[in-house]
Design an enzyme around this catalytic site. Structure first.
Site: not given
Length: 342
Positions: A155-157
């Site tokens: 998942l993105d940050k």
């Protein structure tokens, strides 16, 4: 070997590789694991045998075991977990929100502001650093634990929510196959700018922007990028923004964020795709302050991995996990509820 036709597909958001080969007309009869070992970079016979055991080695459209003898003109395909990057993994005692754990897998609820894997500019403080520490301090550990968390997706940050991580080589190979075959089920919730009039299916090739390599873009003609499909369902309308559910049919980097921006509905407070400014609404100071207060509640895009379903890599049982929206996201929706009612 020079006549082999090799096709390599690397998924960026889903961390696996897909290789294809076609055996030469004069191919000698050798075991499939030896044949692949001679042709695959950065792999081992154990990894290939684990892939075969989990149905990830396919010849002429059918899964085969590692002792299958290759024949001339055979068409061979294999799905492997993405090669481990050679980087020192520093154990760090960072609290984890563990939803489920057994000897094969761990399911975690990732918070915002956390990068998944160490890399340039983020060598510490990542989810993997936290998992390494957790695994190192388990009271009991399986003998086939292979020393590092096995990632099959990320998942993105700033994206929050459910992730599954493998703890053994077999589990990693099995999950990689499930993600490749699209048999997992992933649903996200997102707050997007604009009034989405109806449920939509977004289809458009995704690839790195030719102007800015840090972001993705849609290539509607299909001349660049990779095939991507997102199903978007309206959950609640607030007039100027809409709460939606996104179901992934494919898992490309920044897929939801890029597809919705392309359709004119960037995610609320998306710092990279134009959601961090007022896209819909008035220019009044009161409204500007309201939006600024809303932005303060979510550090980046308002996107949450709400649910994840997959087959357990050892038992075959269907596992389904849900995650509540983080507090900041919930307060954000409450603010919009009040704004609409007033």
């Amino acid at each position: 070997m020079n006549d082999d036709v090799q096709d390599v597909e690397q998924e960026e958001e889903e961390l696996f590789e897909h290789y294809r080969f076609k055996a030469d007309p004069g191919q000698e009869s050798v075991r499939i694991d030896k044949y692949l070992l001679d042709r695959l970079p950065n792999t081992s016979r154990n990894k290939i045998q684990s892939a075969a055991k989990n149905g990830s080695v396919v010849v002429n459209g059918k899964p085969v075991k590692s002792n299958y003898k290759i024949k001339p003109h055979d068409e061979v395909a294999i799905v492997l977990p993405y090669p481990v990057r050679e980087i020192e993994l520093i154990p760090q005692n960072i609290p984890l929100d563990i939803v489920y754990e057994d000897q094969e897998v761990i399911v975690v609820n990732k918070p915002a502001n956390m990068v998944v894997h160490p890399g340039y500019g983020n060598y510490t403080g990542t989810l993997v650093n936290a998992l390494v520490y957790h695994f190192d301090n388990l009271p009991e550990r399986k003998s086939d634990y292979f020393g590092r968390p096995g990632l099959v997706h990320r998942l993105d940050k700033h994206t929050t929510g459910i992730m599954v991580v493998a703890k053994t080589e077999d589990a990693l190979t099995n999950l990689a196959r499930q993600f490749y075959d699209r048999t997992t089920e992933r649903r996200y919730q997102a707050l997007v700018w604009g009034d989405l009039e109806e449920d939509i299916r977004i289809e458009g090739n995704l690839g790195r922007s030719l102007q800015n390599r840090k972001v993705m873009t849609v290539f509607p003609e299909g001349d660049h990028g990779k095939h991507a499909v997102t199903h978007v369902k309206v959950l609640k309308r607030y007039g100027l923004v809409t709460l939606v559910e996104c179901k992934l049919e494919t898992g490309r980097t920044h897929q939801i964020r890029t597809h919705l921006k392309w359709k004119g509905h960037p995610l609320f407070h998306d710092l990279e795709y134009g959601g961090d400014r007022i896209v819909k609404g008035t220019t009044h100071d009161k409204y500007k302050q309201f939006i600024a207060n809303c932005f303060d509640l979510v550090p980046g895009q308002a996107l949450h991995a709400k649910s994840l379903g997959f087959q357990h890599p050892k038992t075959g049982e269907w596992m389904q996990f849900e995650s509540d929206l983080p507090d900041g996201f919930q307060v954000l929706l409450q603010k919009w509820d009040r704004y609409v009612s007033e």
